[in-house]
Design a protein around this motif. Structure first.
Motif, PDB file in Angstrom:
ATOM      1  N   ASP A  46      -1.711   0.442  -6.657  1.00  0.00           N
ATOM      2  CA  ASP A  46      -0.723  -0.177  -7.539  1.00  0.00           C
ATOM      3  C   ASP A  46       0.415  -0.822  -6.759  1.00  0.00           C
ATOM      4  N   ASP A  47       0.352  -0.741  -5.428  1.00  0.00           N
ATOM      5  CA  ASP A  47       1.279  -1.512  -4.602  1.00  0.00           C
ATOM      6  C   ASP A  47       0.812  -2.960  -4.451  1.00  0.00           C
ATOM      7  N   ARG A 283       3.996   8.406   8.121  1.00  0.00           N
ATOM      8  CA  ARG A 283       3.486   8.007   9.433  1.00  0.00           C
ATOM      9  C   ARG A 283       1.965   8.121   9.520  1.00  0.00           C
ATOM     10  N   ILE A 284       1.397   9.196   9.007  1.00  0.00           N
ATOM     11  CA  ILE A 284      -0.045   9.386   9.188  1.00  0.00           C
ATOM     12  C   ILE A 284      -0.840   8.349   8.400  1.00  0.00           C
ATOM     13  N   GLU A 289      -4.298   4.067   8.439  1.00  0.00           N
ATOM     14  CA  GLU A 289      -4.834   3.080   7.504  1.00  0.00           C
ATOM     15  C   GLU A 289      -4.074   1.753   7.516  1.00  0.00           C
ATOM     16  N   GLY A 290      -2.910   1.717   8.187  1.00  0.00           N
ATOM     17  CA  GLY A 290      -2.101   0.502   8.146  1.00  0.00           C
ATOM     18  C   GLY A 290      -1.497   0.238   6.783  1.00  0.00           C
ATOM     19  N   LEU A 291      -1.298   1.307   5.991  1.00  0.00           N
ATOM     20  CA  LEU A 291      -0.754   1.187   4.639  1.00  0.00           C
ATOM     21  C   LEU A 291       0.657   1.757   4.584  1.00  0.00           C
ATOM     22  N   MET A 324      -1.008   4.904  -5.420  1.00  0.00           N
ATOM     23  CA  MET A 324       0.013   4.318  -4.556  1.00  0.00           C
ATOM     24  C   MET A 324       0.925   3.457  -5.409  1.00  0.00           C
ATOM     25  N   THR A 325       2.115   3.962  -5.666  1.00  0.00           N
ATOM     26  CA  THR A 325       3.012   3.340  -6.640  1.00  0.00           C
ATOM     27  C   THR A 325       3.854   2.213  -6.078  1.00  0.00           C
TER      28      THR A 325
END
Length: 341
Positions: A46-47, A283-284, A289-291, A324-325
């Motif tokens: 949802d981002d 951080r993780i 994942e680069g997210l 993912m908001t």
């Protein structure tokens, strides 16, 4: 009545394009190794929305802007904390739809750094053309917002007032729709044992629960972590919101406190106050994942997800969906906390 017919009764302005995708965080799973206890971790993105930097508040604003336009309003006045995602997206939605926007921001978080006061969402509020009012700690944002609405009316306009987080029954309809969306996507991906979310002002949680109930789903699968208030306060407020959504939909269903799963383990020092587990979670996910997960809502909920997987509160081998908001602009206002250590 179909799910679409249930929501089509309400005025709505489309601010997002189609269902947001669901992806498996398989790289994160590999990094976690044995810590993940065989749990499959998925993200409902949802981002990933085109307008205003994206985020879950756009789902609410589709119905709130629709409500404002149906009432003949030419201005939207919203309230929130200084780094409010709802205020940012309301400003963007008003820019897209040609409405005036005023955001009334309060000092909900005891952070006084210049980067917190001027960067992140506050910067974007102004970029999207909103008139920004920053109140002193202790000032009543709701009272100020209705005062501004009266002043706008006196000058010949008409204002719609959007409350904290847009978490009215009408706003929550956006997440009733999301519950239907997840159910439809699950027919292709598989059933999720848990849907994990943050709970701030409660509108997202209320909408998901109401949508799950209408769809005949198990309400206990929705697992929330409170980021605003103590768990008992959060549960009571969310119960009221769920039942208000049922009433709006014309449904006789009702929930009680025991029907909801809300954890207070990640609240830490309170709303907007970083914790070491939040920083680790941000951080993780970023490094595997680069997210980007935001530092107020999603970061604490994902920290709770990781902890509950490792401690087997979430059953080993489960299929888990994390919503993912959005809210990544807030990361820039927390640079000092995220750069520490």
């Amino acid at each position: 009545m179909s799910h679409s017919d249930l929501l089509n009764r309400f005025p709505r302005v489309r601010l997002m394009r189609g269902p947001t995708p669901i992806q498996r965080l398989d790289r994160l799973e590999r990094v976690l190794g044995e810590r993940r206890r065989g749990v499959s971790i998925w993200a409902k993105r949802d981002d990933l929305m085109e307008l205003g930097g994206g985020g879950n508040k756009l789902r609410k604003l589709e119905f709130l802007i629709g409500q404002a336009q149906s009432q003949g309003c030419d201005t939207v006045v919203v309230t929130g904390g200084l780094q409010s995602n709802f205020a940012r997206l309301a400003a963007a939605a008003c820019a897209r739809t040609g409405l005036g926007c005023e955001v009334v921001l309060t000092q909900m978080v005891p952070r006084e750094t210049e980067i917190y006061r001027a960067n992140g969402n506050v910067l974007l509020d102004r970029l999207f053309g909103a008139r920004v009012h920053i109140l002193k700690a202790g000032d009543d944002a709701g009272e100020f917002a209705f005062q501004r609405a009266a002043e706008i009316a006196a000058s010949g306009g008409k204002a719609f007032v959007g409350t904290l987080g847009g978490s009215t029954p009408v706003g929550a309809l956006g997440y009733v729709d999301c519950a239907f969306e997840i159910a439809a996507q699950s027919t292709e991906i598989g059933t999720f044992d848990q849907v994990v979310i943050p709970n701030g002002s409660g509108g997202m949680h209320a909408g998901l629960v109401a949508g799950a109930a209408v769809g005949g789903k198990d309400l206990s699968q929705i697992r929330a972590y409170t980021v605003l208030s103590p768990a008992d306060v959060c549960v009571a407020a969310t119960v009221d919101k769920v039942n208000a959504v049922f009433e709006l939909l014309g449904k006789e269903d009702r929930v009680q406190a025991e029907d909801l799963t809300i954890s207070g383990t990640q609240l830490g020092g309170g709303y907007g106050m970083p914790t070491s587990r939040l920083v680790e979670a941000v951080r993780i996910v970023g490094r595997s994942e680069g997210l980007l997960i935001d530092p107020v809502y999603g970061g604490k909920a994902f920290a709770g997800l990781l902890s509950d997987i490792e401690n087997e509160v979430i059953a080993p081998g489960s299929n888990v969906l994390f919503v993912m908001t959005g809210g990544s602009p807030g990361l820039y206002a927390y640079a000092d906390a995220l750069n520490s250590n």
